[in-house]
Design an enzyme around this catalytic site. Structure first.
Site, PDB file in Angstrom:
ATOM      1  N   CYS A   8       3.129   3.417 -18.256  1.00 53.31           N
ATOM      2  CA  CYS A   8       3.122   4.811 -18.711  1.00 53.31           C
ATOM      3  C   CYS A   8       2.846   5.685 -17.493  1.00 53.31           C
ATOM      4  O   CYS A   8       3.001   5.222 -16.354  1.00 53.31           O
ATOM      5  CB  CYS A   8       2.117   5.030 -19.841  1.00 53.31           C
ATOM      6  SG  CYS A   8       0.403   4.698 -19.385  1.00 53.31           S
ATOM      7  N   ASN A  11      -1.570   5.169 -16.755  1.00 55.24           N
ATOM      8  CA  ASN A  11      -2.146   3.828 -16.967  1.00 55.24           C
ATOM      9  C   ASN A  11      -3.613   3.910 -17.419  1.00 55.24           C
ATOM     10  O   ASN A  11      -4.435   3.063 -17.076  1.00 55.24           O
ATOM     11  CB  ASN A  11      -1.999   2.959 -15.710  1.00 55.24           C
ATOM     12  CG  ASN A  11      -2.295   1.473 -15.921  1.00 55.24           C
ATOM     13  OD1 ASN A  11      -2.797   0.805 -15.036  1.00 55.24           O
ATOM     14  ND2 ASN A  11      -2.009   0.935 -17.084  1.00 55.24           N
ATOM     15  N   CYS A  13      -4.031   5.481 -20.876  1.00 53.57           N
ATOM     16  CA  CYS A  13      -3.948   5.643 -22.338  1.00 53.57           C
ATOM     17  C   CYS A  13      -2.959   4.641 -22.938  1.00 53.57           C
ATOM     18  O   CYS A  13      -3.338   3.601 -23.457  1.00 53.57           O
ATOM     19  CB  CYS A  13      -3.554   7.076 -22.717  1.00 53.57           C
ATOM     20  SG  CYS A  13      -4.780   8.322 -22.261  1.00 53.57           S
ATOM     21  N   ARG A  14      -1.660   4.947 -22.866  1.00 53.44           N
ATOM     22  CA  ARG A  14      -0.669   4.179 -23.637  1.00 53.44           C
ATOM     23  C   ARG A  14      -0.478   2.756 -23.138  1.00 53.44           C
ATOM     24  O   ARG A  14      -0.480   1.810 -23.937  1.00 53.44           O
ATOM     25  CB  ARG A  14       0.674   4.924 -23.635  1.00 53.44           C
ATOM     26  CG  ARG A  14       0.620   6.236 -24.388  1.00 53.44           C
ATOM     27  CD  ARG A  14       1.805   7.116 -24.068  1.00 53.44           C
ATOM     28  NE  ARG A  14       1.755   7.611 -22.702  1.00 53.44           N
ATOM     29  CZ  ARG A  14       2.715   8.305 -22.110  1.00 53.44           C
ATOM     30  NH1 ARG A  14       3.817   8.575 -22.789  1.00 53.44           N
ATOM     31  NH2 ARG A  14       2.591   8.743 -20.872  1.00 53.44           N
ATOM     32  N   SER A  15      -0.260   2.578 -21.822  1.00 54.48           N
ATOM     33  CA  SER A  15       0.076   1.212 -21.367  1.00 54.48           C
ATOM     34  C   SER A  15      -1.099   0.229 -21.432  1.00 54.48           C
ATOM     35  O   SER A  15      -0.886  -0.926 -21.805  1.00 54.48           O
ATOM     36  CB  SER A  15       0.755   1.220 -19.993  1.00 54.48           C
ATOM     37  OG  SER A  15      -0.069   1.766 -19.002  1.00 54.48           O
ATOM     38  N   ASP A 125       2.779  11.049 -24.993  1.00 54.41           N
ATOM     39  CA  ASP A 125       1.567  11.144 -24.177  1.00 54.41           C
ATOM     40  C   ASP A 125       0.452  11.795 -25.005  1.00 54.41           C
ATOM     41  O   ASP A 125       0.586  12.945 -25.417  1.00 54.41           O
ATOM     42  CB  ASP A 125       1.930  12.013 -22.960  1.00 54.41           C
ATOM     43  CG  ASP A 125       0.799  12.131 -21.973  1.00 54.41           C
ATOM     44  OD1 ASP A 125      -0.328  11.745 -22.318  1.00 54.41           O
ATOM     45  OD2 ASP A 125       1.063  12.624 -20.863  1.00 54.41           O
TER      46      ASP A 125
HETATM   47  P1  4NP Z   1      -0.986   7.798 -20.122  1.00 53.99           P
HETATM   48  O1  4NP Z   1      -1.628   9.246 -20.365  1.00 53.99           O
HETATM   49  O2  4NP Z   1       0.267   8.011 -19.309  1.00 53.99           O
HETATM   50  O3  4NP Z   1      -0.685   7.306 -21.520  1.00 53.99           O
HETATM   51  O4  4NP Z   1      -2.028   6.978 -19.399  1.00 53.99           O
HETATM   52  C1  4NP Z   1      -1.912  10.139 -19.338  1.00 53.99           C
HETATM   53  C2  4NP Z   1      -3.021   9.961 -18.558  1.00 53.99           C
HETATM   54  C3  4NP Z   1      -3.330  10.878 -17.566  1.00 53.99           C
HETATM   55  C4  4NP Z   1      -2.509  11.958 -17.352  1.00 53.99           C
HETATM   56  C5  4NP Z   1      -1.373  12.133 -18.126  1.00 53.99           C
HETATM   57  C6  4NP Z   1      -1.073  11.216 -19.114  1.00 53.99           C
HETATM   58  N1  4NP Z   1      -2.837  12.905 -16.336  1.00 53.99           N
HETATM   59  O5  4NP Z   1      -2.127  13.923 -16.225  1.00 53.99           O
HETATM   60  O6  4NP Z   1      -3.805  12.715 -15.602  1.00 53.99           O
END
Ligand code: 4NP
Length: 156
Positions: A8, A11, A13-15, A125
């Site tokens: 994702c 790294n 939240c989702r992955s 996201d």
């Molecule tokens: P992820 O979510 O891609 O599911 O881990 C996010 C985590 C951090 C950010 C964006 C999405 N960020 O902008 O820091």
């Protein structure tokens, strides 16, 4: 050994959630030793961090304990892993740009293609949203990981 990398943006939240869901399926099915499972992010803003506190809390409420440390996806991942699974269309485009040639591009799949109960086109996201977004991410990932497991299980 079958290897799967979930990817994702951050790294956190989702992955790592996908990694946790898929690993629990492998434990349930007694196949943990047959798979190498990891997750990574397209950027390294959160390198070394545990998953987002909100993601861990929602995961814990369904019995998952997420202990992955964030790391960026690398060129070597495209050589090492059999399957690289992105969460949304942005992830898929970025991964396609990183892939070196057709053989590596063939390793790429979108997570929601493995859903059977949900019609979603992406795992959205959840970072800037509320609690419902985190719950929805887990709903989608639980659906998709069951489909992914059935798809890549070696058929004896
Ligand atoms: P992820 O979510 O891609 O599911 O881990 C996010 C985590 C951090 C950010 C964006 C999405 N960020 O902008 O820091």
């Amino acid at each position: 050994m079958i290897s799967v990398l979930f990817v994702c943006l951050g790294n956190i939240c989702r992955s790592p959630m996908a990694e946790g869901v898929f690993k629990r399926i492998l434990e349930r099915e007694g196949c943990t030793a047959d798979f190498h499972i990891d997750s990574a992010g397209l950027h390294d803003y959160h390198r070394g961090e545990l998953p987002d506190e909100r993601m861990r809390r929602h995961a814990e409420s369904r019995g998952y304990c997420l202990i992955h440390r964030s790391r960026p996806v690398t060129k070597e991942d495209f050589e090492i892993f059999d399957h690289i699974i992105g969460m949304d269309s942005y992830n898929m485009k970025a991964l396609a740009r990183m892939a070196a040639g057709d053989a590596q591009r063939k390793k790429l799949h979108s997570m929601t293609d493995f859903c059977s109960r949900h019609k979603a086109k992406e795992v959205p996201d959840p970072y800037y949203g509320g609690a419902a977004g985190f719950e929805y991410v887990i709903d989608l990932l639980e659906d998709a990981c069951e489909g992914l497991f059935k798809t890549i299980l070696p058929h004896q």
